[in-house]
Scaffold this motif. Structure first.
Motif, PDB file in Angstrom:
ATOM      1  N   LEU A 191      50.223  37.156  41.298  1.00 14.94           N
ATOM      2  CA  LEU A 191      51.147  36.725  40.341  1.00 14.94           C
ATOM      3  C   LEU A 191      50.529  36.797  38.891  1.00 14.94           C
ATOM      4  N   PHE A 192      50.870  37.733  38.042  1.00 17.80           N
ATOM      5  CA  PHE A 192      50.384  37.812  36.708  1.00 17.80           C
ATOM      6  C   PHE A 192      51.262  37.085  35.689  1.00 17.80           C
ATOM      7  N   THR A 193      50.532  36.202  34.834  1.00 18.39           N
ATOM      8  CA  THR A 193      51.306  35.343  33.960  1.00 18.39           C
ATOM      9  C   THR A 193      50.700  35.638  32.547  1.00 18.39           C
ATOM     10  N   GLY A 194      51.855  35.701  31.569  1.00 20.53           N
ATOM     11  CA  GLY A 194      51.302  35.978  30.244  1.00 20.53           C
ATOM     12  C   GLY A 194      51.406  34.850  29.476  1.00 20.53           C
ATOM     13  N   HIS A 195      50.450  34.465  28.852  1.00 17.33           N
ATOM     14  CA  HIS A 195      50.383  33.246  27.837  1.00 17.33           C
ATOM     15  C   HIS A 195      50.142  33.757  26.483  1.00 17.33           C
ATOM     16  N   GLU A 196      50.247  32.906  25.284  1.00 16.99           N
ATOM     17  CA  GLU A 196      50.086  33.222  24.086  1.00 16.99           C
ATOM     18  C   GLU A 196      48.764  33.775  23.698  1.00 16.99           C
ATOM     19  N   ASN A 197      47.561  33.380  24.560  1.00 17.41           N
ATOM     20  CA  ASN A 197      46.394  34.030  24.230  1.00 17.41           C
ATOM     21  C   ASN A 197      45.997  35.004  25.364  1.00 17.41           C
ATOM     22  N   GLY A 198      46.533  35.529  26.282  1.00 17.91           N
ATOM     23  CA  GLY A 198      46.275  36.282  27.334  1.00 17.91           C
ATOM     24  C   GLY A 198      47.011  36.324  28.367  1.00 17.91           C
ATOM     25  N   LEU A 199      46.212  37.051  29.499  1.00 18.08           N
ATOM     26  CA  LEU A 199      46.949  37.193  30.849  1.00 18.08           C
ATOM     27  C   LEU A 199      46.156  36.591  31.893  1.00 18.08           C
ATOM     28  N   LYS A 200      46.617  36.024  32.848  1.00 13.68           N
ATOM     29  CA  LYS A 200      45.784  35.485  34.014  1.00 13.68           C
ATOM     30  C   LYS A 200      46.530  35.979  35.254  1.00 13.68           C
ATOM     31  N   VAL A 201      45.664  35.838  36.238  1.00 11.85           N
ATOM     32  CA  VAL A 201      46.145  36.473  37.878  1.00 11.85           C
ATOM     33  C   VAL A 201      46.091  35.414  38.803  1.00 11.85           C
ATOM     34  N   TYR A 202      47.030  34.988  39.557  1.00 16.94           N
ATOM     35  CA  TYR A 202      46.949  34.033  40.463  1.00 16.94           C
ATOM     36  C   TYR A 202      47.378  34.618  41.697  1.00 16.94           C
ATOM     37  N   SER A 203      46.813  33.817  42.712  1.00 14.82           N
ATOM     38  CA  SER A 203      47.030  33.720  44.129  1.00 14.82           C
ATOM     39  C   SER A 203      47.563  32.451  44.522  1.00 14.82           C
ATOM     40  N   TRP A 204      48.136  32.144  45.879  1.00 15.67           N
ATOM     41  CA  TRP A 204      48.393  30.711  46.083  1.00 15.67           C
ATOM     42  C   TRP A 204      47.966  30.369  47.489  1.00 15.67           C
ATOM     43  N   GLU A 205      48.349  29.288  47.821  1.00 23.25           N
ATOM     44  CA  GLU A 205      47.975  28.646  49.418  1.00 23.25           C
ATOM     45  C   GLU A 205      46.540  29.000  49.402  1.00 23.25           C
ATOM     46  N   PRO A 206      45.482  28.574  48.852  1.00 20.45           N
ATOM     47  CA  PRO A 206      45.696  27.427  47.451  1.00 20.45           C
ATOM     48  C   PRO A 206      45.775  28.255  46.403  1.00 20.45           C
ATOM     49  N   VAL A 207      46.421  27.718  45.119  1.00 24.87           N
ATOM     50  CA  VAL A 207      46.478  28.246  44.019  1.00 24.87           C
ATOM     51  C   VAL A 207      45.237  28.514  43.307  1.00 24.87           C
ATOM     52  N   ILE A 208      44.703  30.006  42.939  1.00 22.25           N
ATOM     53  CA  ILE A 208      43.467  30.458  42.455  1.00 22.25           C
ATOM     54  C   ILE A 208      43.408  31.273  41.451  1.00 22.25           C
ATOM     55  N   CYS A 209      42.944  30.954  40.353  1.00 21.40           N
ATOM     56  CA  CYS A 209      42.998  31.997  39.245  1.00 21.40           C
ATOM     57  C   CYS A 209      41.950  32.888  39.339  1.00 21.40           C
ATOM     58  N   HIS A 210      42.250  34.129  39.621  1.00 19.37           N
ATOM     59  CA  HIS A 210      41.211  35.197  39.908  1.00 19.37           C
ATOM     60  C   HIS A 210      40.479  35.789  38.550  1.00 19.37           C
ATOM     61  N   ASP A 211      41.435  35.992  37.569  1.00 23.35           N
ATOM     62  CA  ASP A 211      40.847  36.600  36.414  1.00 23.35           C
ATOM     63  C   ASP A 211      41.582  36.298  35.105  1.00 23.35           C
ATOM     64  N   THR A 212      40.806  36.317  34.160  1.00 20.15           N
ATOM     65  CA  THR A 212      41.610  36.109  32.534  1.00 20.15           C
ATOM     66  C   THR A 212      41.358  37.392  31.608  1.00 20.15           C
ATOM     67  N   VAL A 213      42.424  37.866  31.080  1.00 26.96           N
ATOM     68  CA  VAL A 213      42.217  38.980  30.145  1.00 26.96           C
ATOM     69  C   VAL A 213      42.708  38.773  28.821  1.00 26.96           C
ATOM     70  N   ASP A 214      41.748  38.744  27.806  1.00 27.21           N
ATOM     71  CA  ASP A 214      42.474  38.539  26.315  1.00 27.21           C
ATOM     72  C   ASP A 214      43.148  39.703  26.117  1.00 27.21           C
ATOM     73  N   MET A 215      44.452  39.415  25.279  1.00 26.13           N
ATOM     74  CA  MET A 215      45.347  40.438  25.116  1.00 26.13           C
ATOM     75  C   MET A 215      45.444  40.623  23.807  1.00 26.13           C
ATOM     76  N   GLY A 216      45.753  39.273  22.886  1.00 21.74           N
ATOM     77  CA  GLY A 216      45.994  39.378  21.560  1.00 21.74           C
ATOM     78  C   GLY A 216      47.457  39.534  21.197  1.00 21.74           C
ATOM     79  N   TRP A 217      48.516  39.595  22.182  1.00 23.42           N
ATOM     80  CA  TRP A 217      49.961  39.433  21.730  1.00 23.42           C
ATOM     81  C   TRP A 217      50.187  38.089  21.309  1.00 23.42           C
TER      82      TRP A 217
END
Length: 365
Positions: A241-267
């Protein structure tokens, strides 16, 4: 290292503030914006002028959606009026005035001639486009509706509210199936897994939660982020699952919930996300301007080849060392200007997804 995320364009979209935005999910080439100027404008990625301007509303536009074929566009206004436009015919074909409360969420049914709308008075309505009437009204939220989404099979509609609740409604019986109340802030975005009976919800409580829609159980939750998640999208392969935040992008999987990466975007305020052909497309808005952003998924974990990424990092460090520079950390290079700041190869790559269309202004009294 190659840029992982960058802005490809920014332009003035409306004469007033932009309130909402939706990307067409068929090919991720077009998007619509709604503004305080009462207009709905249709855009093609990479073009600074609108393809079509849809008039007719007498109040600010608060919610938008494309149908699956990207032939029809719905626009809900602060007056509660909903208008339906046919893009091929270049005209407005329906006006629905079912509520006097602001229409804050709207979505087409995935394959039927229906749509759902949510309002600040906490009502959810299902409309039949052919009969031009409301066929169901769902009452159960204690505050306004902030997000609405049909399940991919078209059997249920899920509403997220400013009361922090996520409710699942059965379209056949018109009854509430389940009520999720684990969020601590209003619901920002809802998305469904492309193959499994799994739902993700993002909230202003700065968490993303994963739900099993067979057992109606909470599978897991992300850690609380620094900023709220504004838009979410499952990868078509169903792995992440890709999630967009104010400060960038994160990539998650689940069972268990793991954040694989963070990308600064600037939006800033992210209106919508779309994943297509190995690229993630994000459209954001601030005041009356819109920004379009691209991230290369092949450079983002878990899709990036770990050994290849390591080799690129080592090569970069070696080149800088030869020039007498010390590299403490390799960061994403995210330009803040438009296409002219990109390399010729990147510009050519993005232009490959553009389509050429002539501008058309549609004025409806």
């Amino acid at each position: 290292m190659a840029k992982r995320g960058y802005k490809i364009q920014e332009f003035m979209a409306h004469s007033g503030a932009v309130n909402c935005l939706k990307i067409g999910k068929k090919e991720c080439r077009r998007f619509v914006t709604g503004g305080e100027d009462h207009k709905v404008n249709l855009w093609t990625i990479g073009k600074p002028t609108y393809l079509m301007s849809l008039s007719g509303h007498n109040s600010s536009v608060q919610s938008l959606d494309f149908d699956s074929a990207e032939v029809l566009v719905l626009g809900g206004a602060s007056s509660g009026v909903i208008k339906l436009w046919d893009l091929e015919e270049a005209k407005m074909v329906r006006t629905v005035a079912g509520q006097r409360s602001s229409c804050t969420a709207i979505e087409f049914h995935p394959f039927g001639e229906f749509f759902a709308s949510g309002y600040m008075d906490a009502n959810v309505k299902i409309w039949d486009i052919r009969k031009k009437g409301c066929i169901h009204t769902y009452k159960g939220h204690s505050q306004g509706i902030s997000s609405i989404k049909f399940t991919p099979d078209g059997r249920w509609v899920v509403s997220g509210g400013f009361d922090n609740a996520v409710k699942v409604w059965d379209l056949t019986t018109g009854k509430l199936l389940h009520d999720f109340k684990f969020h601590g802030g209003h619901i920002m975005s809802i998305n469904f897994h492309p193959q499994e009976f799994l739902m993700a919800s993002a909230s202003a409580d700065r968490t993303v939660k994963f739900w099993d829609l067979e057992t109606f159980e909470l599978i897991g939750s992300s850690k609380r982020e620094v900023t709220g998640t504004q838009s979410i999208a499952f990868h078509p392969d169903g792995r992440t699952l890709f999630t967009g935040h104010e400060n960038g992008l994160k990539v998650y999987s689940w069972e268990p919930v793991i954040c694989h990466d963070t990308v600064d975007m600037g939006w800033t305020t992210l209106g919508d996300l779309c994943i297509h052909d190995g690229k993630l497309l994000g459209c954001s808005y601030f005041q009356n301007s819109v920004g379009v952003w691209v991230a290369d998924i092949s450079l983002i974990a878990p899709y990036a080849d770990a050994s290849d990424t390591k080799k690129k990092t080592e090569d970069t460090e070696q080149k800088l060392s030869l020039h007498g520079s010390k590299l403490d950390k390799v960061e994403d290079d995210v330009p803040t200007s438009g296409l002219h700041s990109m390399s010729p190869d990147e510009s050519k790559e993005i232009k490959n997804i553009y389509i050429d269309c002539k501008p058309l202004t549609l004025s409806i009294p």
